[in-house]
Design an enzyme around this catalytic site. Structure first.
Site, PDB file in Angstrom:
ATOM      1  N   HIS A  99      94.310  80.110  52.357  1.00  0.00           N
ATOM      2  CA  HIS A  99      94.870  81.304  53.023  1.00  0.00           C
ATOM      3  C   HIS A  99      96.046  80.959  53.916  1.00  0.00           C
ATOM      4  CE1 HIS A  99      91.711  79.985  56.059  1.00  0.00           C
ATOM      5  NE2 HIS A  99      92.703  80.241  56.894  1.00  0.00           N
ATOM      6  N   HIS A 158      94.505  74.437  64.967  1.00  0.00           N
ATOM      7  CA  HIS A 158      94.979  73.839  63.704  1.00  0.00           C
ATOM      8  C   HIS A 158      96.332  74.421  63.301  1.00  0.00           C
ATOM      9  CE1 HIS A 158      93.182  77.597  62.735  1.00  0.00           C
ATOM     10  NE2 HIS A 158      92.433  77.273  61.708  1.00  0.00           N
ATOM     11  N   HIS A 182      84.899  82.487  63.685  1.00  0.00           N
ATOM     12  CA  HIS A 182      84.697  81.180  63.060  1.00  0.00           C
ATOM     13  C   HIS A 182      83.886  80.322  64.030  1.00  0.00           C
ATOM     14  CE1 HIS A 182      87.445  81.756  59.764  1.00  0.00           C
ATOM     15  NE2 HIS A 182      88.503  81.921  60.538  1.00  0.00           N
ATOM     16  N   GLU A 208      95.029  85.975  56.636  1.00  0.00           N
ATOM     17  CA  GLU A 208      94.078  86.014  57.752  1.00  0.00           C
ATOM     18  C   GLU A 208      94.807  86.516  58.991  1.00  0.00           C
ATOM     19  OE1 GLU A 208      92.719  82.156  59.064  1.00  0.00           O
ATOM     20  OE2 GLU A 208      91.095  82.987  60.308  1.00  0.00           O
ATOM     21  N   HIS A 252      98.731  79.214  60.807  1.00  0.00           N
ATOM     22  CA  HIS A 252      98.267  78.020  60.074  1.00  0.00           C
ATOM     23  C   HIS A 252      98.049  78.378  58.616  1.00  0.00           C
ATOM     24  CE1 HIS A 252      94.420  80.049  61.185  1.00  0.00           C
ATOM     25  NE2 HIS A 252      94.021  79.634  59.980  1.00  0.00           N
ATOM     26  N   TYR A 282      89.665  88.256  56.966  1.00  0.00           N
ATOM     27  CA  TYR A 282      90.368  87.767  55.761  1.00  0.00           C
ATOM     28  C   TYR A 282      90.611  88.951  54.825  1.00  0.00           C
ATOM     29  CZ  TYR A 282      89.095  82.746  56.548  1.00  0.00           C
ATOM     30  OH  TYR A 282      88.962  81.461  57.034  1.00  0.00           O
TER      31      TYR A 282
HETATM   32 FE   LIG Z   1      92.150  80.224  59.079  1.00  0.00          FE
END
Ligand SMILES: [Fe+3]
Ligand SMILES: [Ca+2]
Ligand SMILES: [Ca+2]
Ligand SMILES: [Ca+2]
Ligand SMILES: [Ca+2]
Ligand SMILES: [Fe+3]
Ligand SMILES: [Fe+3]
Ligand SMILES: [Fe+3]
Lengths: 304, 304, 304, 304
Positions: free
Chosen positions: A211, A197, A243, A262, A149, A252
């Protein structure tokens, strides 16, 4: 007629050779082809010709993000809906880029360039499709399964989210709203592929990239990724954590041009009827960095 | 119009109380409601009212497997296509079962009963949709995230697979064929949800159930599941290993009625354009049990 | 005659009830006994009566760290060597504390109070010693296997290290030296138990405690610990990462009194002939936090 | 005066080249030296010159198992105690084998040949002892950290165990006894190094070897080992599972000569005061294979 996934991203890098070395040895992608000022790369578990294009430029950042549609005919259908929404759109003819067919390219309300495409050369995964082993020999570096993503920043999160749900028929897994719930300051958008996502938008300056994320299988792979980054003296942004948003495990770090990367693992599964999760802005620290529960300074600043 | 996922399974169990104790304490599902001879259960990370129904009966096995469609209107559209394919079909009226709306029920070429449904009470996951934590307190046993897939046996794998692709517009991630490639002896079928499979068919007697699988997040969860099974003196079928087919990590065991259960983790992601993987029958051992590379006797025999 | 392990630590806490709640629910130790202003706690996988004593006081910090010796007779032998080294020493009579025998107590060159003991009531682990299961039911919180090590700060690291090697016949797994190698600024000391360290000394003010570490089995347990800390709103010092020194996986956080705790996993095995590893001070960032490769401000400051 | 660890094993292999290929590519040891009919190998995380010696022979099995003592002077002290116990003993002069000093060699009550040694060339681990990274690049195959333990079979388990505790001052972590507790049918013996076992004895024919075990860090490493074995078409004995005895995670397989190997991870920590765990023979299935809870036929048969 459906968007299947975020299939490609073209990002600007400052020193092409240094970036190719980083993305092939540290990230562990495979260089497929080169053209003038562009290098085409893919991850070992992807079956299309490439998913990441490095474009030599004077400044880092996103050239465009591209979503693969299910059928060639979908391009024309989406074209009409995109123009009705008010985005300026143009056709990208076959051959503009290596191994790709025709695409449509348009500008999001947040100023980012997006392409929809269908045709791309099929090369198959490294494990193949005939009595395959679960993973291939000869992997290098973090060796992610795929481009997973992108996260982009923009001023008007509500409008860009509406574009993805109304025009591209995608869905919102999670959203961050102002405490009064009036306005979205973050939205996490997925296609019909079970991912938490395919693209995320976070309140910030238009046209910027937050990112590019690559998928690894599990929390031990995130540890291995972090170890590999230290062995290669890569600068961290956020060391291994989880997260709150997507539950995914993450770390990251920055590519040689300052583009944030990431390594992302796990997360829940989504469907079209997945009940959108709401995070209120006061809890954004815990949403983004579930353990630290505070945003780092670099989170809002380190954009390319 | 699309099938979103395998959303429910109703299985026959011999001793309802013993089975409820097993599915709530060892598997770790939550009992939602009871009606005459039926107990409705759900996994903590599912948002619909239930995903597993236990039906007290004299013999174990599958009552029906149910797929959730995206819109209520899809039921009528699929109804036509199903009848055109030649399956006998009937309507299941609202209220036949607790917390469910109307459904259509039909018999597959392999004799299994299938339902398509849309309406079901939404109760939300245990973690909720408001600034949620990644996992809830108070979990019991294996505590899987969801009902993941079912594996069924049937004589004509080609025809039942054609039904799922042509009528239900689902896709084939992997197939096992006779060495000459003429005939399918196994097929792994998924909806547009990124899963390696929602249902799998394996060459064997019609109408039989091979296993019901529950999703856990990773290989350590498979170890925890196996430990919990031993702590509860549950009979194993296959101790922790990896599938060649789907790459998923797994362990097989039996519920008190002899229905085979599976704790399944990981696996790759699928899309509508995922290139179907082929396993030839001579490699079926490695396909099903990637480490052992031989089928166990029970694999083909322990059917309910 | 040998030191077996760091067996106990008595730490000062400000609010006894709040601390007991934290150490039994968040850390997941078991309260064994209470006496005036003291609570005795043990980890599920330890077989002695207690390993952590909470002492209500006005300021947080270390009361004493205690090493268990193999035989009662060793106490007198060590007493002589300790006094020869120049430490002031006294006997702690049987009954001074619950479930303990006699001990000797002395002050290290760094001003910390240390006890050596042999007798302590044996209660056995939660899994027992008869056809045991690998882990017990009913665990709470992080549920570490044991008290693993303490890290203390002191001015003269060379001398305190010499005390442990010459007097207590323990060994140095790793040391941090000034770049010229002249002086130790950190030393990691272990007994004959295969652990990377039972106690560590880091250059800083005398008499201070840096952290108390509890052992968890693996990197997923560190993730679970971090999740539990966030679910209990515990303040992090360092989110999940790896130490260069010991290779162990770790996360740092604070108890209600501000004493730093650690959940520590894995690490290599040591023996008496383990070649001491040297870190030069310029690399101390990478030694302590292998990913971040920089010391946090709190590292040197948050002492109790 | 103490035994530090099982430091070496010399095993007989049928085809030297094939075995070297297996132990360097599949297991992932490093070939150090060769002499007439012998190849010396070490694991990347060991600091002594070698830990495994392959000896070309007509039949597979154990030549000898060797324990490293803390000081050269310990050899003479143990020599006396060993002879007093009644074992026939001889000196192995310096230079008999590459990179080794003098050793003493004797026969156990179970007929196995054992050596005690101190001197062996120090080459250091692959990560080194100067600001080291946690793991090295260029690892191959399973890449275990070390030779961990051997399991041998013998008729009189009580006597051979008494030898290890009384003569070599080692300790018993777990024992399997007949249901009446009269006789030991298995014993797991460790030195002062925190390991669950350095050597194990199981009731069976004298002089036979059950397996040679290599240490990997965690359960994901056991999965990786099992995957690598399948990729190299190595024959499994037991697919990934957990031992009740030692709690360790494990997988058993065979080298080209039929010697059983093990990839072993985790397990608890031991000390001299570790309360010996008892398994009664009726529970031996669960003790050896915690999930399957039954011994495989090959367990007692596949001996070399
Ligand atoms: Fe992410
Ligand atoms: Ca829509
Ligand atoms: Ca179709
Ligand atoms: Ca000494
Ligand atoms: Ca003894
Ligand atoms: Fe399955
Ligand atoms: Fe520590
Ligand atoms: Fe073993």
């Amino acid at each position: 007629m459906a968007i299947m996934r975020v299939g490609k991203a073209e990002i600007r890098v400052m020193d092409l050779e240094e970036s190719v070395k980083y993305y092939t040895n540290v990230i562990g992608l495979e260089e497929m082809r080169r053209s003038e000022g562009r290098v085409y790369l893919k991850a070992w578990d992807e079956f299309d010709h490439h998913s990441l294009i490095l474009q030599e430029a004077d400044s880092p950042g996103l050239d465009h993000i591209a979503f693969k549609v299910e059928n060639e005919e979908d391009l024309a259908k989406y074209e009409k809906k995109i123009e009705q929404f008010g985005c300026t759109l143009k056709r990208v003819s076959k051959g503009t880029r290596i191994a790709e067919g025709e695409a449509i390219r348009f500008e999001l309300p947040t100023g980012h360039q997006v392409e929809l495409y269908h045709k791309i050369e099929r090369v198959g995964t490294k494990t193949g499709d005939w009595n395959p082993h679960p993973w291939p020999d000869g992997l290098r570096g973090i060796a992610p399964h795929r481009l997973d993503h992108l996260a982009l920043t923009g001023d008007d999160i509500d409008t860009v989210t509406r574009f993805f749900t109304e025009v591209l028929d995608m869905f919102v897994s999670e959203k961050i709203t102002t405490v009064d719930g009036e306005q979205m300051v973050g939205s996490f958008i997925y296609a019909r592929n079970g991912k938490p996502h395919d693209v995320a938008f976070i309140k910030g300056p238009d046209k910027k990239m937050h990112h590019v994320a690559f998928y690894v299988d599990n929390w031990y792979d995130v540890l291995k990724a972090a170890d590999i980054l230290s062995k290669n003296n890569v600068q961290f942004d956020v060391t291994p954590t989880r997260h709150g948003i997507t539950r995914g495990q993450t770390t990251y770090f920055f590519d040689p041009s300052g583009n944030r990367n990431e390594a992302f693992a796990s997360g829940y599964i989504t469907y079209p009827d997945f009940p959108t999760i709401t995070w209120t802005e006061d809890k954004i620290g815990q949403g983004i960095f579930y353990h630290r529960r505070e945003l780092t300074e670099s989170f809002a600043k380190a954009l390319t």
